[in-house]
Design a protein around this motif. Structure first.
Motif, short mmCIF file in Angstrom:
data_model
loop_
_atom_site.label_atom_id
_atom_site.label_comp_id
_atom_site.label_asym_id
_atom_site.label_seq_id
_atom_site.Cartn_x
_atom_site.Cartn_y
_atom_site.Cartn_z
N LYS A 23 55.65 49.15 36.82
CA LYS A 23 54.77 50.17 36.25
C LYS A 23 53.62 49.51 35.49
O LYS A 23 52.53 50.04 35.42
CB LYS A 23 55.57 51.09 35.32
N GLN A 24 53.91 48.36 34.90
CA GLN A 24 52.89 47.55 34.22
C GLN A 24 53.41 46.14 34.09
O GLN A 24 54.60 45.90 34.22
CB GLN A 24 52.52 48.12 32.86
N ARG A 25 52.51 45.19 33.85
CA ARG A 25 52.87 43.77 33.68
C ARG A 25 52.13 43.25 32.47
O ARG A 25 50.90 43.26 32.46
CB ARG A 25 52.49 42.94 34.90
N GLU A 26 52.86 42.79 31.49
CA GLU A 26 52.24 42.18 30.32
C GLU A 26 52.36 40.67 30.44
O GLU A 26 53.46 40.12 30.51
CB GLU A 26 52.93 42.66 29.03
N ARG A 27 51.21 40.00 30.48
CA ARG A 27 51.21 38.55 30.59
C ARG A 27 51.59 37.92 29.26
O ARG A 27 51.22 38.44 28.20
CB ARG A 27 49.81 38.03 31.00
N GLN A 28 52.32 36.82 29.29
CA GLN A 28 52.63 36.09 28.06
C GLN A 28 51.35 35.42 27.57
O GLN A 28 50.55 34.93 28.36
CB GLN A 28 53.71 35.04 28.30
N LYS A 29 51.16 35.43 26.26
CA LYS A 29 49.95 34.87 25.67
C LYS A 29 49.99 33.35 25.61
O LYS A 29 48.97 32.70 25.48
CB LYS A 29 49.73 35.46 24.29
N SER A 30 51.18 32.77 25.67
CA SER A 30 51.34 31.32 25.66
C SER A 30 52.59 30.97 26.45
O SER A 30 53.33 31.86 26.89
CB SER A 30 51.46 30.80 24.22
N LEU A 31 52.83 29.68 26.62
CA LEU A 31 54.03 29.26 27.35
C LEU A 31 55.29 29.69 26.61
O LEU A 31 55.32 29.73 25.38
CB LEU A 31 54.03 27.74 27.49
N ALA A 32 56.32 30.00 27.37
CA ALA A 32 57.61 30.35 26.77
C ALA A 32 58.14 29.16 25.99
O ALA A 32 58.09 28.03 26.46
CB ALA A 32 58.60 30.77 27.85
N ARG A 33 58.64 29.42 24.78
CA ARG A 33 59.18 28.35 23.95
C ARG A 33 60.68 28.18 24.12
O ARG A 33 61.27 27.21 23.67
CB ARG A 33 58.89 28.66 22.48
N ARG A 34 61.33 29.15 24.75
CA ARG A 34 62.78 29.08 24.91
C ARG A 34 63.21 29.88 26.13
O ARG A 34 62.48 30.71 26.63
CB ARG A 34 63.49 29.55 23.67
N VAL A 35 64.42 29.60 26.58
CA VAL A 35 65.02 30.30 27.70
C VAL A 35 66.24 31.05 27.17
O VAL A 35 67.04 30.48 26.43
CB VAL A 35 65.45 29.30 28.80
N VAL A 36 66.35 32.32 27.53
CA VAL A 36 67.50 33.12 27.13
C VAL A 36 68.34 33.38 28.38
O VAL A 36 67.84 33.91 29.37
CB VAL A 36 67.06 34.46 26.49
N ILE A 37 69.60 32.95 28.32
CA ILE A 37 70.51 33.10 29.46
C ILE A 37 71.31 34.39 29.30
O ILE A 37 71.84 34.67 28.23
CB ILE A 37 71.49 31.90 29.54
N HIS A 38 71.37 35.15 30.37
CA HIS A 38 72.11 36.42 30.40
C HIS A 38 73.06 36.43 31.57
O HIS A 38 73.03 35.55 32.43
CB HIS A 38 71.13 37.59 30.62
N HIS A 39 73.87 37.47 31.61
CA HIS A 39 74.56 37.83 32.84
C HIS A 39 74.21 39.29 33.09
O HIS A 39 73.80 40.00 32.18
CB HIS A 39 76.07 37.57 32.77
N THR A 40 74.34 39.73 34.32
CA THR A 40 73.93 41.09 34.65
C THR A 40 75.01 42.12 34.31
O THR A 40 74.73 43.32 34.32
CB THR A 40 73.57 41.21 36.13
N ALA A 41 76.22 41.67 34.00
CA ALA A 41 77.35 42.56 33.73
C ALA A 41 77.61 43.51 34.89
O ALA A 41 78.01 44.65 34.71
CB ALA A 41 77.15 43.32 32.42
N THR A 42 77.36 43.02 36.09
CA THR A 42 77.60 43.75 37.33
C THR A 42 78.51 42.88 38.19
O THR A 42 78.75 41.73 37.86
CB THR A 42 76.27 43.98 38.09
N PRO A 43 79.00 43.39 39.31
CA PRO A 43 79.76 42.52 40.20
C PRO A 43 78.89 41.34 40.65
O PRO A 43 77.68 41.47 40.78
CB PRO A 43 80.12 43.42 41.38
N SER A 44 79.53 40.21 40.87
CA SER A 44 78.78 39.04 41.35
C SER A 44 78.47 39.23 42.83
O SER A 44 79.04 40.09 43.49
CB SER A 44 79.58 37.76 41.12
N CYS A 45 77.55 38.42 43.33
CA CYS A 45 77.22 38.47 44.75
C CYS A 45 76.87 37.08 45.22
O CYS A 45 76.52 36.20 44.43
CB CYS A 45 76.06 39.43 45.01
N ARG A 46 76.98 36.88 46.52
CA ARG A 46 76.58 35.62 47.16
C ARG A 46 75.86 35.97 48.44
O ARG A 46 76.25 36.89 49.14
CB ARG A 46 77.81 34.77 47.48
#
Length: 139
Positions: A23-46
């Motif tokens: 619906k829209q895309r907001e560009r980051q104003k600078s490089l990402a300083r960190r990475v946040v790791i998540h899981h989707t909390a859904t069944p896994s897939c391959r």
């Protein structure tokens, strides 16, 4: 002697998994300083085909149920290591409330239970969380 294994990473573009347009895309104003790791909390897939359906379902949920402008994560990783482009590079995600402007959100597809660094959630799951120290690269 330390031996480095080289591995090619397969990245599946938004076009390849048939992402709905954001619906829209907001560009980051600078490089990402960190990475946040998540899981989707859904069944896994391959595999490409099965995971394309799963990711499209996650995007639909994020956009219709949660009111996001797109899938919340910048990238998603399936069980065999294939990386799927979510919002992609340089785009503000919707993965960790209050922490999206300067971070990159990467979700592992599946339910790994219990996480507690940036909020009171189970993300990215106890098993994945305990493996994170082993994922640090060597230089």
């Amino acid at each position: 002697m330390h031996q480095v294994m080289e591995q090619n990473v397969r990245i599946v573009s938004r076009v390849q998994w048939r992402a709905a347009p954001p619906k829209q895309r907001e560009r980051q104003k600078s490089l990402a300083r960190r990475v946040v790791i998540h899981h989707t909390a859904t069944p896994s897939c391959r595999g490409l085909e099965k995971c394309k359906e799963q990711i499209f379902s996650i995007q639909r949920d994020h956009m219709t149920e949660r009111g996001f402008s797109d899938i919340g994560y910048n990238f998603l990783v399936e069980g065999g290591g294939i990386v799927f482009e979510g919002r992609g590079w340089g785009v503000v995600g919707a993965h960790t409330k209050g922490n999206n402007l300067d971070s990159l959100g990467i979700a592992f597809i599946g339910n790994f239970n219990r996480h507690r660094d940036l909020g009171d959630t189970e993300c990215p799951g106890e098993n994945l969380y305990s493996a994170l120290p082993n994922l640090r690269g060597t230089t």
